[in-house]
Design an enzyme around this catalytic site. Structure first.
Site, PDB file in Angstrom:
ATOM      1  N   HIS A  25     110.468 -31.204  55.857  1.00  0.00           N
ATOM      2  CA  HIS A  25     110.893 -31.581  54.504  1.00  0.00           C
ATOM      3  C   HIS A  25     110.084 -30.738  53.520  1.00  0.00           C
ATOM      4  CE1 HIS A  25     113.065 -35.104  56.024  1.00  0.00           C
ATOM      5  NE2 HIS A  25     112.116 -35.097  56.950  1.00  0.00           N
TER       6      HIS A  25
ATOM      7  N   LYS B 154     122.947 -33.133  59.418  1.00  0.00           N
ATOM      8  CA  LYS B 154     122.020 -34.233  59.702  1.00  0.00           C
ATOM      9  C   LYS B 154     122.716 -35.569  59.535  1.00  0.00           C
ATOM     10  CE  LYS B 154     117.918 -36.030  60.415  1.00  0.00           C
ATOM     11  NZ  LYS B 154     116.769 -35.992  59.519  1.00  0.00           N
TER      12      LYS B 154
ATOM     13  N   ASP C 184     108.519 -32.684  61.286  1.00  0.00           N
ATOM     14  CA  ASP C 184     108.877 -33.744  60.334  1.00  0.00           C
ATOM     15  C   ASP C 184     107.796 -33.892  59.262  1.00  0.00           C
ATOM     16  OD1 ASP C 184     110.400 -35.706  59.140  1.00  0.00           O
ATOM     17  OD2 ASP C 184     109.684 -37.309  60.451  1.00  0.00           O
TER      18      ASP C 184
END
Ligand code: NCD
Ligand code: ZN
Length: 339
Positions: free
Chosen positions: A16, A100, A246
Protein backbone atom coordinates in the site's frame (compact mmCIF):
# COMPACT_ATOMS: atom_id res chain seq x y z
CA UNK A 1 29.27 -17.70 8.63
CA UNK A 2 27.62 -15.71 5.85
CA UNK A 3 28.05 -11.94 6.41
CA UNK A 4 27.21 -10.65 2.96
CA UNK A 5 24.51 -11.76 0.60
CA UNK A 6 23.71 -10.65 -2.91
CA UNK A 7 20.27 -11.41 -4.26
CA UNK A 8 18.35 -10.45 -7.37
CA UNK A 9 16.29 -7.29 -6.81
CA UNK A 10 13.15 -8.38 -4.99
CA UNK A 11 9.48 -7.89 -5.88
CA UNK A 12 6.92 -6.90 -3.26
CA UNK A 13 3.77 -8.54 -4.54
CA UNK A 14 1.43 -6.62 -2.19
CA UNK A 15 2.00 -3.09 -0.96
CA UNK A 16 0.00 0.00 0.00
CA UNK A 17 1.68 3.20 -1.16
CA UNK A 18 -1.24 5.63 -0.55
CA UNK A 19 -1.33 9.03 -2.30
CA UNK A 20 -0.01 12.57 -1.99
CA UNK A 21 2.31 13.43 0.91
CA UNK A 22 1.98 10.00 2.49
CA UNK A 23 2.96 8.31 -0.78
CA UNK A 24 6.00 10.55 -1.16
CA UNK A 25 6.95 9.76 2.44
CA UNK A 26 6.69 5.97 2.16
CA UNK A 27 7.56 5.15 -1.45
CA UNK A 28 11.37 5.42 -1.04
CA UNK A 29 11.27 2.61 1.52
CA UNK A 30 9.82 0.32 -1.13
CA UNK A 31 11.39 1.72 -4.30
CA UNK A 32 14.82 1.93 -2.68
CA UNK A 33 14.96 -1.84 -2.28
CA UNK A 34 12.38 -3.51 -4.53
CA UNK A 35 12.50 -3.52 -8.32
CA UNK A 36 8.73 -3.82 -8.58
CA UNK A 37 5.73 -3.89 -6.31
CA UNK A 38 2.09 -4.74 -6.80
CA UNK A 39 0.30 -1.59 -5.61
CA UNK A 40 -3.06 -2.10 -3.94
CA UNK A 41 -6.08 -0.07 -5.12
CA UNK A 42 -7.73 0.75 -1.75
CA UNK A 43 -7.24 4.49 -1.90
CA UNK A 44 -9.91 6.73 -0.34
CA UNK A 45 -11.39 6.83 -3.82
CA UNK A 46 -10.72 3.25 -4.80
CA UNK A 47 -8.95 2.54 -8.08
CA UNK A 48 -11.57 0.69 -10.09
CA UNK A 49 -10.75 1.57 -13.70
CA UNK A 50 -7.65 1.22 -15.83
CA UNK A 51 -7.51 4.96 -16.45
CA UNK A 52 -7.30 5.79 -12.73
CA UNK A 53 -4.73 2.99 -12.22
CA UNK A 54 -2.61 4.57 -14.98
CA UNK A 55 -2.93 8.02 -13.35
CA UNK A 56 -1.95 6.56 -9.98
CA UNK A 57 1.01 4.79 -11.57
CA UNK A 58 2.16 8.09 -13.09
CA UNK A 59 1.94 9.79 -9.68
CA UNK A 60 4.14 7.06 -8.16
CA UNK A 61 6.59 7.17 -11.06
CA UNK A 62 6.90 10.95 -10.81
CA UNK A 63 7.78 10.67 -7.11
CA UNK A 64 10.34 7.94 -7.82
CA UNK A 65 11.93 9.83 -10.65
CA UNK A 66 12.34 12.92 -8.41
CA UNK A 67 14.10 10.61 -5.96
CA UNK A 68 16.08 9.02 -8.81
CA UNK A 69 14.82 5.60 -7.82
CA UNK A 70 14.23 3.16 -10.66
CA UNK A 71 10.99 1.39 -9.82
CA UNK A 72 8.26 -0.41 -11.72
CA UNK A 73 4.87 -0.21 -9.97
CA UNK A 74 2.53 -3.01 -11.03
CA UNK A 75 -1.02 -1.81 -10.81
CA UNK A 76 -4.29 -3.27 -9.57
CA UNK A 77 -7.95 -2.33 -9.77
CA UNK A 78 -10.58 -3.14 -7.19
CA UNK A 79 -13.38 -5.54 -8.13
CA UNK A 80 -16.84 -4.13 -7.44
CA UNK A 81 -20.39 -5.23 -8.16
CA UNK A 82 -20.22 -2.88 -11.19
CA UNK A 83 -17.08 -4.42 -12.72
CA UNK A 84 -17.90 -5.59 -16.25
CA UNK A 85 -15.86 -7.45 -18.85
CA UNK A 86 -15.33 -4.07 -20.56
CA UNK A 87 -13.86 -2.67 -17.34
CA UNK A 88 -11.47 -5.63 -17.26
CA UNK A 89 -10.52 -5.18 -20.92
CA UNK A 90 -9.98 -1.47 -20.32
CA UNK A 91 -7.82 -2.17 -17.28
CA UNK A 92 -5.79 -4.69 -19.24
CA UNK A 93 -5.19 -2.19 -22.02
CA UNK A 94 -3.92 0.30 -19.40
CA UNK A 95 -1.37 -2.26 -18.24
CA UNK A 96 -3.13 -3.31 -15.03
CA UNK A 97 -1.69 -6.60 -13.78
CA UNK A 98 -4.24 -7.76 -11.23
CA UNK A 99 -7.74 -7.32 -9.86
CA UNK A 100 -8.29 -7.19 -6.11
CA UNK A 101 -11.29 -8.80 -4.46
CA UNK A 102 -12.11 -7.18 -1.11
CA UNK A 103 -15.07 -8.65 0.72
CA UNK A 104 -17.30 -5.80 1.86
CA UNK A 105 -16.00 -3.95 4.91
CA UNK A 106 -13.23 -6.30 6.07
CA UNK A 107 -10.32 -3.85 6.01
CA UNK A 108 -9.08 -0.31 5.30
CA UNK A 109 -11.21 1.40 2.61
CA UNK A 110 -13.08 -1.76 1.68
CA UNK A 111 -16.58 -0.35 1.55
CA UNK A 112 -17.99 -0.98 -1.90
CA UNK A 113 -16.35 -4.42 -1.79
CA UNK A 114 -17.96 -7.69 -2.77
CA UNK A 115 -20.96 -8.76 -0.65
CA UNK A 116 -21.53 -12.18 -2.17
CA UNK A 117 -18.75 -13.73 -4.26
CA UNK A 118 -21.34 -16.02 -5.89
CA UNK A 119 -22.85 -12.94 -7.51
CA UNK A 120 -19.69 -12.02 -9.43
CA UNK A 121 -20.32 -12.42 -13.14
CA UNK A 122 -18.20 -15.43 -14.26
CA UNK A 123 -17.52 -13.58 -17.54
CA UNK A 124 -15.48 -11.08 -15.51
CA UNK A 125 -13.23 -13.91 -14.31
CA UNK A 126 -13.10 -15.30 -17.87
CA UNK A 127 -12.01 -11.91 -19.22
CA UNK A 128 -9.29 -11.74 -16.57
CA UNK A 129 -8.04 -15.24 -17.37
CA UNK A 130 -8.19 -14.49 -21.10
CA UNK A 131 -5.95 -11.43 -20.63
CA UNK A 132 -3.61 -13.13 -18.20
CA UNK A 133 -4.66 -10.92 -15.28
CA UNK A 134 -4.35 -12.25 -11.76
CA UNK A 135 -7.13 -12.28 -9.15
CA UNK A 136 -5.84 -11.18 -5.74
CA UNK A 137 -8.14 -12.14 -2.88
CA UNK A 138 -8.36 -10.62 0.57
CA UNK A 139 -9.69 -13.88 2.00
CA UNK A 140 -11.75 -12.97 5.05
CA UNK A 141 -15.42 -13.80 5.59
CA UNK A 142 -17.16 -10.73 6.99
CA UNK A 143 -19.06 -11.29 10.23
CA UNK A 144 -17.22 -14.44 11.35
CA UNK A 145 -15.18 -14.47 14.57
CA UNK A 146 -11.96 -12.68 13.65
CA UNK A 147 -9.66 -15.71 14.00
CA UNK A 148 -11.94 -17.78 11.75
CA UNK A 149 -12.46 -15.27 8.94
CA UNK A 150 -9.67 -16.54 6.69
CA UNK A 151 -10.54 -20.23 7.03
CA UNK A 152 -14.17 -19.33 6.44
CA UNK A 153 -13.43 -17.63 3.12
CA UNK A 154 -11.42 -20.46 1.57
CA UNK A 155 -14.56 -22.16 0.28
CA UNK A 156 -15.25 -19.13 -1.93
CA UNK A 157 -11.70 -19.21 -3.28
CA UNK A 158 -12.04 -22.93 -3.94
CA UNK A 159 -15.24 -22.38 -5.92
CA UNK A 160 -13.68 -19.68 -8.09
CA UNK A 161 -10.43 -21.62 -8.57
CA UNK A 162 -12.28 -24.79 -9.59
CA UNK A 163 -14.66 -23.02 -11.96
CA UNK A 164 -11.80 -21.05 -13.58
CA UNK A 165 -8.72 -23.27 -13.70
CA UNK A 166 -7.03 -20.86 -16.12
CA UNK A 167 -7.43 -17.90 -13.78
CA UNK A 168 -4.39 -17.34 -11.59
CA UNK A 169 -5.45 -16.55 -8.03
CA UNK A 170 -3.33 -15.24 -5.17
CA UNK A 171 -4.63 -15.50 -1.63
CA UNK A 172 -3.15 -12.36 -0.18
CA UNK A 173 -1.32 -12.21 3.14
CA UNK A 174 -2.25 -15.70 4.33
CA UNK A 175 -2.26 -15.95 8.09
CA UNK A 176 -3.47 -19.44 8.98
CA UNK A 177 -2.45 -23.07 8.84
CA UNK A 178 -5.77 -23.73 7.08
CA UNK A 179 -4.79 -21.19 4.43
CA UNK A 180 -1.37 -22.80 3.91
CA UNK A 181 -2.91 -26.27 3.63
CA UNK A 182 -5.50 -24.98 1.19
CA UNK A 183 -2.82 -23.51 -1.10
CA UNK A 184 -0.91 -26.81 -1.06
CA UNK A 185 -4.10 -28.71 -1.93
CA UNK A 186 -5.37 -26.33 -4.60
CA UNK A 187 -4.46 -26.50 -8.28
CA UNK A 188 -1.45 -24.83 -9.87
CA UNK A 189 -3.54 -21.69 -10.48
CA UNK A 190 -3.59 -20.87 -6.74
CA UNK A 191 -0.69 -19.26 -4.86
CA UNK A 192 -0.32 -17.05 -1.79
CA UNK A 193 1.62 -14.07 -0.58
CA UNK A 194 3.12 -14.11 2.90
CA UNK A 195 3.98 -10.94 4.82
CA UNK A 196 7.02 -10.41 7.02
CA UNK A 197 4.93 -9.50 10.06
CA UNK A 198 2.84 -12.66 9.93
CA UNK A 199 6.09 -14.66 10.04
CA UNK A 200 7.03 -12.84 13.24
CA UNK A 201 3.98 -12.15 15.39
CA UNK A 202 0.92 -13.84 16.80
CA UNK A 203 -2.23 -12.40 18.34
CA UNK A 204 -0.33 -12.21 21.64
CA UNK A 205 1.91 -9.53 20.13
CA UNK A 206 -1.20 -7.46 19.48
CA UNK A 207 -3.27 -7.99 22.64
CA UNK A 208 -1.42 -10.51 24.84
CA UNK A 209 0.21 -7.88 27.01
CA UNK A 210 -0.51 -4.16 26.63
CA UNK A 211 -2.33 -3.34 23.42
CA UNK A 212 0.11 -2.78 20.55
CA UNK A 213 -1.72 -0.97 17.74
CA UNK A 214 1.35 -1.11 15.47
CA UNK A 215 1.01 -4.89 15.31
CA UNK A 216 -2.68 -4.62 14.45
CA UNK A 217 -3.46 -5.53 10.87
CA UNK A 218 -5.95 -7.42 8.76
CA UNK A 219 -6.07 -10.35 8.68
CA UNK A 220 -5.17 -10.34 12.37
CA UNK A 221 -2.07 -12.37 13.35
CA UNK A 222 -3.22 -15.71 14.71
CA UNK A 223 -1.93 -18.61 16.84
CA UNK A 224 1.63 -19.88 17.16
CA UNK A 225 0.72 -22.98 15.09
CA UNK A 226 -0.44 -20.67 12.29
CA UNK A 227 2.73 -18.57 12.42
CA UNK A 228 4.84 -21.75 12.37
CA UNK A 229 2.94 -23.04 9.32
CA UNK A 230 3.64 -19.75 7.52
CA UNK A 231 7.35 -19.94 8.33
CA UNK A 232 7.48 -23.52 7.04
CA UNK A 233 5.71 -22.45 3.84
CA UNK A 234 7.98 -19.43 3.28
CA UNK A 235 11.12 -21.52 3.79
CA UNK A 236 9.83 -24.53 1.86
CA UNK A 237 11.01 -23.52 -1.60
CA UNK A 238 7.47 -24.18 -2.87
CA UNK A 239 6.91 -21.57 -5.63
CA UNK A 240 3.27 -21.17 -4.58
CA UNK A 241 4.43 -19.03 -1.65
CA UNK A 242 6.13 -15.67 -2.20
CA UNK A 243 6.66 -12.32 -0.55
CA UNK A 244 3.95 -9.67 -0.42
CA UNK A 245 4.73 -7.38 2.50
CA UNK A 246 1.29 -5.76 2.81
CA UNK A 247 3.22 -2.78 4.15
CA UNK A 248 0.32 -0.52 5.09
CA UNK A 249 1.22 2.90 6.53
CA UNK A 250 -1.19 4.87 8.68
CA UNK A 251 -0.36 8.13 10.49
CA UNK A 252 0.54 7.53 14.14
CA UNK A 253 -2.57 9.28 15.51
CA UNK A 254 -4.87 7.04 13.45
CA UNK A 255 -3.23 3.91 14.92
CA UNK A 256 -2.86 5.07 18.55
CA UNK A 257 -6.51 5.86 19.23
CA UNK A 258 -9.92 4.35 19.70
CA UNK A 259 -11.05 2.76 16.42
CA UNK A 260 -7.45 2.47 15.23
CA UNK A 261 -6.61 1.61 11.64
CA UNK A 262 -5.38 -1.84 10.60
CA UNK A 263 -2.01 -2.13 8.89
CA UNK A 264 1.67 -2.64 9.73
CA UNK A 265 4.19 -0.35 8.05
CA UNK A 266 6.90 -2.90 7.37
CA UNK A 267 8.61 -1.41 4.30
CA UNK A 268 11.50 0.29 6.21
CA UNK A 269 12.87 -3.08 7.37
CA UNK A 270 11.01 -5.75 5.41
CA UNK A 271 13.95 -7.36 3.61
CA UNK A 272 16.17 -7.07 6.69
CA UNK A 273 13.64 -8.75 9.01
CA UNK A 274 13.06 -11.44 6.41
CA UNK A 275 16.79 -12.04 6.08
CA UNK A 276 16.95 -12.50 9.86
CA UNK A 277 14.19 -15.09 9.71
CA UNK A 278 15.82 -17.06 6.89
CA UNK A 279 19.20 -16.79 8.65
CA UNK A 280 17.78 -18.05 11.94
CA UNK A 281 16.59 -21.16 10.11
CA UNK A 282 19.85 -21.67 8.22
CA UNK A 283 17.89 -20.99 5.05
CA UNK A 284 19.62 -17.94 3.52
CA UNK A 285 20.17 -19.74 0.18
CA UNK A 286 16.36 -19.88 -0.21
CA UNK A 287 15.74 -16.16 0.40
CA UNK A 288 16.10 -15.04 -3.20
CA UNK A 289 13.50 -17.48 -4.52
CA UNK A 290 10.95 -16.23 -2.01
CA UNK A 291 11.65 -12.53 -2.60
CA UNK A 292 12.71 -12.28 -6.22
CA UNK A 293 11.71 -15.32 -8.30
CA UNK A 294 8.51 -17.13 -7.29
CA UNK A 295 6.25 -14.07 -7.40
CA UNK A 296 7.52 -12.96 -10.79
CA UNK A 297 7.13 -16.47 -12.16
CA UNK A 298 3.56 -16.81 -10.92
CA UNK A 299 2.70 -13.44 -12.49
CA UNK A 300 4.42 -14.43 -15.73
CA UNK A 301 6.95 -11.58 -15.46
CA UNK A 302 10.62 -11.62 -16.32
CA UNK A 303 12.96 -11.51 -13.34
CA UNK A 304 14.43 -8.19 -12.20
CA UNK A 305 17.89 -7.57 -13.63
CA UNK A 306 19.68 -5.75 -10.80
CA UNK A 307 20.76 -7.06 -7.42
CA UNK A 308 20.76 -5.85 -3.83
CA UNK A 309 23.40 -6.60 -1.24
CA UNK A 310 22.46 -7.42 2.32
CA UNK A 311 25.23 -7.18 4.88
CA UNK A 312 25.53 -8.37 8.46
CA UNK A 313 25.58 -4.99 10.15
CA UNK A 314 23.49 -3.96 13.14
CA UNK A 315 21.10 -1.01 13.00
CA UNK A 316 17.91 0.08 14.66
CA UNK A 317 14.49 0.49 13.07
CA UNK A 318 13.66 4.19 13.55
CA UNK A 319 11.00 5.31 16.01
CA UNK A 320 9.13 7.13 13.26
CA UNK A 321 9.27 7.61 9.51
CA UNK A 322 7.55 10.95 9.02
CA UNK A 323 4.08 10.64 10.49
CA UNK A 324 4.19 6.84 10.59
CA UNK A 325 5.50 4.47 13.25
CA UNK A 326 7.15 1.56 11.48
CA UNK A 327 6.63 -2.07 12.44
CA UNK A 328 9.00 -3.07 15.27
CA UNK A 329 10.17 0.53 15.74
CA UNK A 330 13.30 0.67 17.89
CA UNK A 331 14.22 -2.98 17.29
CA UNK A 332 17.87 -3.76 16.64
CA UNK A 333 18.37 -5.87 13.53
CA UNK A 334 21.46 -7.76 12.49
CA UNK A 335 21.13 -7.37 8.71
CA UNK A 336 21.02 -4.27 6.56
CA UNK A 337 20.49 -3.60 2.88
CA UNK A 338 23.64 -1.86 1.63
CA UNK A 339 22.81 1.47 0.00
C1 NCD B 1 -4.40 -2.61 4.67
C2 NCD B 1 -4.43 -1.08 4.54
O1 NCD B 1 -4.25 -0.38 5.53
O2 NCD B 1 -4.64 -0.60 3.42
N1 NCD B 1 -4.47 -2.96 6.07
C3 NCD B 1 -4.10 -4.12 6.64
O3 NCD B 1 -4.31 -4.27 7.84
N2 NCD B 1 -3.52 -5.08 5.96
C4 NCD B 1 -5.48 -3.21 3.86
C5 NCD B 1 -5.37 -4.71 3.67
O4 NCD B 1 -4.52 -5.20 2.93
O5 NCD B 1 -6.16 -5.42 4.27
ZN1 ZN C 1 -2.95 -5.10 1.92
Amino acid sequence: MITRLQIRKPDDMHVHLREGDMMREVVPHTAGVFGRALVMPNLKNAVIHGTSAARYRDEILRACSELRLPFDPLMTVKLTAQTTTDVIKGAYSCGVAAVKLYPEGVTTNSTGGIRDPDQINPDVFRAMAHNGMVLCVHAEEPGLFSLDRESGYLRHVEKIATAHPNLRIVIEHITSRDGVEFVHRAGPNVAATITVHHLLITLDDVIGDKLNPHNFCKPIAKREADRAALVTAALSGNPKFFLGTDSAPHAQDTKECASGCAGCFTAPAAIELLTEIFDAHGALPGLESFTSIFGAQFYGLGLNMGTITIVKEPWEIPATCGAVVPFMAGKRIGWRVAK
